[in-house]
Design an enzyme around this catalytic site. Structure first.
Site, mmCIF file in Angstrom:
data_model
loop_
_atom_site.group_PDB
_atom_site.id
_atom_site.type_symbol
_atom_site.label_atom_id
_atom_site.label_comp_id
_atom_site.label_asym_id
_atom_site.label_seq_id
_atom_site.Cartn_x
_atom_site.Cartn_y
_atom_site.Cartn_z
ATOM 1 C CE1 TYR A 196 -7.004 3.178 -0.295
ATOM 2 C CE2 TYR A 196 -4.621 3.265 0.013
ATOM 3 C CZ TYR A 196 -5.739 2.671 -0.539
ATOM 4 O OH TYR A 196 -5.594 1.550 -1.314
ATOM 5 C CD GLU A 223 -3.020 -0.665 -0.135
ATOM 6 O OE1 GLU A 223 -3.059 0.491 -0.587
ATOM 7 O OE2 GLU A 223 -3.678 -1.594 -0.624
ATOM 8 C CG ASP A 261 -8.184 4.280 -4.181
ATOM 9 O OD1 ASP A 261 -9.378 4.252 -4.535
ATOM 10 O OD2 ASP A 261 -7.324 3.525 -4.671
#
Ligand code: SF4
Length: 351
Positions: free
Chosen positions: A129, A46, A147
């Site tokens: 996020y 991520e 996102d």
């Protein structure tokens, strides 16, 4: 007009199942999805995927895992080595936060990532996020992961007319209606895959979409209109005069003050940049006898600069005198103009 979006429980749960079924058939085979769900791997992917594509991040991800298979290995690695391996992924503050985060997980959490969104938010470099994504994907916790891609799908599903960024709270609210404990980790990944393959920014493939039945963007006939973007406002305009002093294959450059725009870089001496054009009488010229050579434009993030270029050939004695009077000025050969930012290299074209 305020947009009110009611939750239709039946429709949402039916479409949710339809998208998860689609995901089971079409999910992308990505390196970080192989094997057991490991919070370290989910987190690493991520962080790497922020601001870059899956194809670009994939080899970096594999290399990091080869060098540092666990968060403990990464935490113990020398910072310079991690930074060197990160080179090419850009945004170096992320790499520095990556190191800080790995070390915090080891020092404060016994080498295990916290398993809640709140706990993850307390780690360096994890924003809303990333914390939601890791909580959902690594720990299968229901989390509202949003996102830019998921934002696009939601804005289309609900045909949200409010432009971004004002629409963000509404998008967050409608996206929350779809979050559930059932396959909590697969849900955001299904949305991500749908946004990459079907609900693409341009030319969405609505006829292939499992959400089509409930999609107001599709019914509108213009799904690509969403998300609506705020009209760009014209940038303010500023004006300046650059003084191009040349002699013997070189020009005079100034070392800019450390603080402020283009701080610490080399530039061509210039008047302050202000809201109105300069007249010859107002400009404080370093030497008498400059001649206008032209004008160019350069657009910064916050303003557009219209800069006139005044040029003057100078003798060796004049240059020596200027350098004596201005500590931060230096003579730079034209061959070395690459050291200057674009806004000043544009002035050199008028030589
Ligand atoms: S129907 Fe079209 S616009 Fe709506 S979510 Fe699917 S691909 Fe996107």
């Amino acid at each position: 007009m305020a947009l009110i979006i009611e939750k239709d429980e039946g429709l949402v749960s039916r479409l949710r199942v339809a998208l998860l079924d689609w995901y089971d058939r079409h999910r992308r085979d990505l390196p970080w999805r192989r094997g057991a769900r490991d919070p370290y791997r989910v987190w690493l992917s991520e962080i790497m995927l922020q601001q870059t594509t899956t194809a670009h991040a994939a080899p970096y991800y594999s290399r990091f895992l080869e060098l540092w298979p666990t968060v403990g290995d990464l935490a113990a690695a020398p910072e310079e080595q991690i930074m060197a391996e990160w080179a090419g992924l850009g945004y170096y503050s992320r790499a520095r936060n990556l190191i800080k985060c790995a070390r915090a997980v080891v020092a404060d959490h016994g080498g295990r990532f916290p398993d809640s969104e709140e706990g993850l938010l307390g780690l360096p470099g994890l924003g809303a996020y990333t914390a939601a994504a890791v909580a959902a994907i690594a720990f299968d916790k229901p989390a509202n992961v949003i996102d830019g891609n998921i934002e696009r799908v939601m804005a289309r599903l609900y045909a949200i007319e409010t432009p971004l960024p004002d629409a963000k709270p509404l998008i967050r609210r409608v996206a929350a209606q779809w979050v559930s404990a059932d396959r909590a980790g697969d849900w955001p990944q299904a949305l991500m895959d749908l946004s990459a393959a079907v609900c693409r920014p341009k030319a969405p493939q609505c006829l292939l979409c499992p959400l089509r039945e409930g999609c107001r963007g599709f019914s509108s006939g213009k799904p690509e209109k969403y998300p609506v973007k705020a009209a760009k406002t014209a940038k303010p305009r500023r004006y300046g005069i650059a003084f191009l002093i040349v002699g013997d294959g070189a020009f005079i450059a100034e070392r800019r003050a450390d603080k402020g725009l283009l701080g610490g870089m080399l530039g061509v001496p210039h008047t302050p940049w202000r809201d109105t054009p300069w007249t010859a009488a107002e400009a404080d010229q370093p030497l008498p006898g400059f001649r206008p050579a032209g004008t160019y434009e350069h657009v910064f993030t916050h303003f557009a600069l219209e800069q006139a270029v005044w040029k003057r050939e100078a003798t060796a004695a004049e240059i020596a005198d200027l350098l004596r009077r201005h500590n931060d000025w230096q003579l730079v050969p034209f061959a070395e103009q690459k050291a200057l930012p674009t806004v000043f290299r544009k002035a050199l074209k008028f030589v």
